[in-house]
Design a protein around this motif. Structure first.
Motif, mmCIF file in Angstrom:
data_model
loop_
_atom_site.group_PDB
_atom_site.id
_atom_site.type_symbol
_atom_site.label_atom_id
_atom_site.label_comp_id
_atom_site.label_asym_id
_atom_site.label_seq_id
_atom_site.Cartn_x
_atom_site.Cartn_y
_atom_site.Cartn_z
ATOM 1 N N HIS A 57 0.868 -1.190 0.000
ATOM 2 C CA HIS A 57 0.000 0.000 0.000
ATOM 3 C C HIS A 57 0.894 1.226 0.000
ATOM 4 N N HIS A 59 1.718 5.008 -2.529
ATOM 5 C CA HIS A 59 1.214 5.878 -3.598
ATOM 6 C C HIS A 59 2.406 6.561 -4.249
ATOM 7 N N LYS A 151 -9.340 0.506 -6.460
ATOM 8 C CA LYS A 151 -9.321 1.019 -5.085
ATOM 9 C C LYS A 151 -10.541 1.883 -4.795
ATOM 10 N N ASP A 283 1.398 3.094 3.171
ATOM 11 C CA ASP A 283 0.611 4.280 2.807
ATOM 12 C C ASP A 283 1.486 5.487 2.509
HETATM 13 ZN ZN LIG Z 1 -3.400 5.106 0.882
#
Ligand SMILES: [Zn+2]
Length: 362
Positions: A57, A59, A151, A283
């Protein structure tokens, strides 16, 4: 200049319970057969060899305000590489990062397209913001734009009620999940709360991000249906700060976030013990920096995963789950070498001795 052959003197940790003495990298690929041809320039790399770490996870091409330019995107990907993260599941990005697929020096990315959120119910500039009647169409579009994942934002604060609330009705989720699966894509959802989980699991979701709201009932359902979770504990650590800044306007939400944070380790441990698959994700790229996979593995262990399982969550089993090879004969040499045994001490992960991506040492 790149060496013709890398000699990995090992041990090479090819599985959680399996190691081989040594291996070689020839033409960018891993082999367990000693190269025979003479005249090669052979470079030795000593240490414990693991498959390149997985951040499930992450980005790339995103920061707290939305899409970033290509130079910033490249710097994010290079930070991951330096930390040994060589395979990323991108959990939603508004940036077009396809060019990274042609950059041999950057980690491999499995994309989930762009986040799909409810109108004004997510971080600004991140998502396609839509209403439920548009969900199936948008899911189809993202399934085709991504690399096998879609997502959703499953829950977010509802400013009218002042607490976390599910974003999508159950019947629409059923149709959206069926549409994604028909196109061969898996679906994951951002979920902080308890209430969004039953409908998502019932609709056939494949993975839950954060998953702080798991209860005994939803843990059992997730285990039964093979739903994985990516807890992102390094990100859950920010919940108290989020709660503090929301306190004045949304006290119920603030209390809820503090409660989810307080029991985060118990939640992850209970899920793991029930047989739910747990994977390493940081994240990074929203508000957190890249390169935190080692810290997340340490957090998973702190939550109660045995050392080997915490390690597998970022290596062997994560790669299997994502359909990518680990340390197998002929696989692209995407690997990390450590000066000591990470199975004995997860702290070793924080400082790789060598990172090899597509056969080239970094
Ligand atoms: Zn995220």
């Amino acid at each position: 200049m790149a060496a013709d052959v890398l000699h990995l003197t090992g041990p090479v940790l090819v599985g959680p319970h399996e190691e081989v003495e040594q291996a070689w990298v020839v033409g960018g690929r891993l082999t367990f057969e000693r190269p025979t041809a003479a005249g090669h320039d052979v470079v030795r790399i000593d240490g414990h060899v693991l498959p390149g770490l997985v951040d499930a996870h992450c980005h790339v091409g995103l920061d707290a305000h939305g899409a970033v330019d290509d130079d910033t995107t490249r710097a994010q990907a290079e930070t991951d590489r330096a930390a040994g993260t060589l395979l990323v599941r991108d959990a939603g990005s508004p940036a077009d990062t396809r060019w990274i697929d042609d950059a041999p020096d950057l980690p491999r990315i499995i994309r989930a397209g762009r986040h799909i959120a409810r109108t004004r119910r997510y971080i600004r500039n991140f998502a396609h913001e839509i209403e439920p009647e548009q969900l199936v169409t948008q899911v189809r579009a993202e399934a085709q734009a991504g690399d096998g994942w879609v997502k959703l934002v499953g829950d977010w604060i509802d400013r009218d009620t002042g607490d976390l609330a599910p974003c999508w009705p159950a019947d629409v989720l059923q149709a959206a999940m069926a549409a994604a699966h028909e196109l061969g894509a898996r679906v994951t959802a951002h979920c902080f709360s308890e209430d969004s989980l039953p409908d998502l699991i019932d609709a056939g979701i494949d993975c839950i991000e954060h998953a702080t709201g798991l209860t005994d009932e939803t843990i059992e359902a997730a285990a039964e249906r093979g739903v994985a979770i990516v807890p992102t504990l390094v990100n859950i650590a920010t919940f108290p700060t989020i709660a503090d800044s929301a306190e004045a306007k949304f006290p119920v939400y603030a209390r809820h976030m503090r409660d989810l944070h307080a029991r985060r380790y118990d939640t992850v441990r209970a899920a793991f013990e029930e047989g739910v698959m747990v994977f390493c994700g940081t994240d990074a790229g929203g508000s957190l920096p890249h390169g935190l996979a080692a810290q997340e593995v340490a957090e998973l262990h702190r939550a109660g995963l045995p050392r080997l399982d915490a390690l597998a969550a970022a290596t062997w089993t994560a790669r299997e789950w994502l359909g990518r090879p680990a340390l197998t004969e002929g696989a692209s040499a995407d690997l990390v070498v450590y000066p000591a045994d990470p199975r004995e001490d997860l702290g070793v992960l924080a400082d790789p001795g060598a990172v090899v991506l597509r056969g080239r040492r970094w």
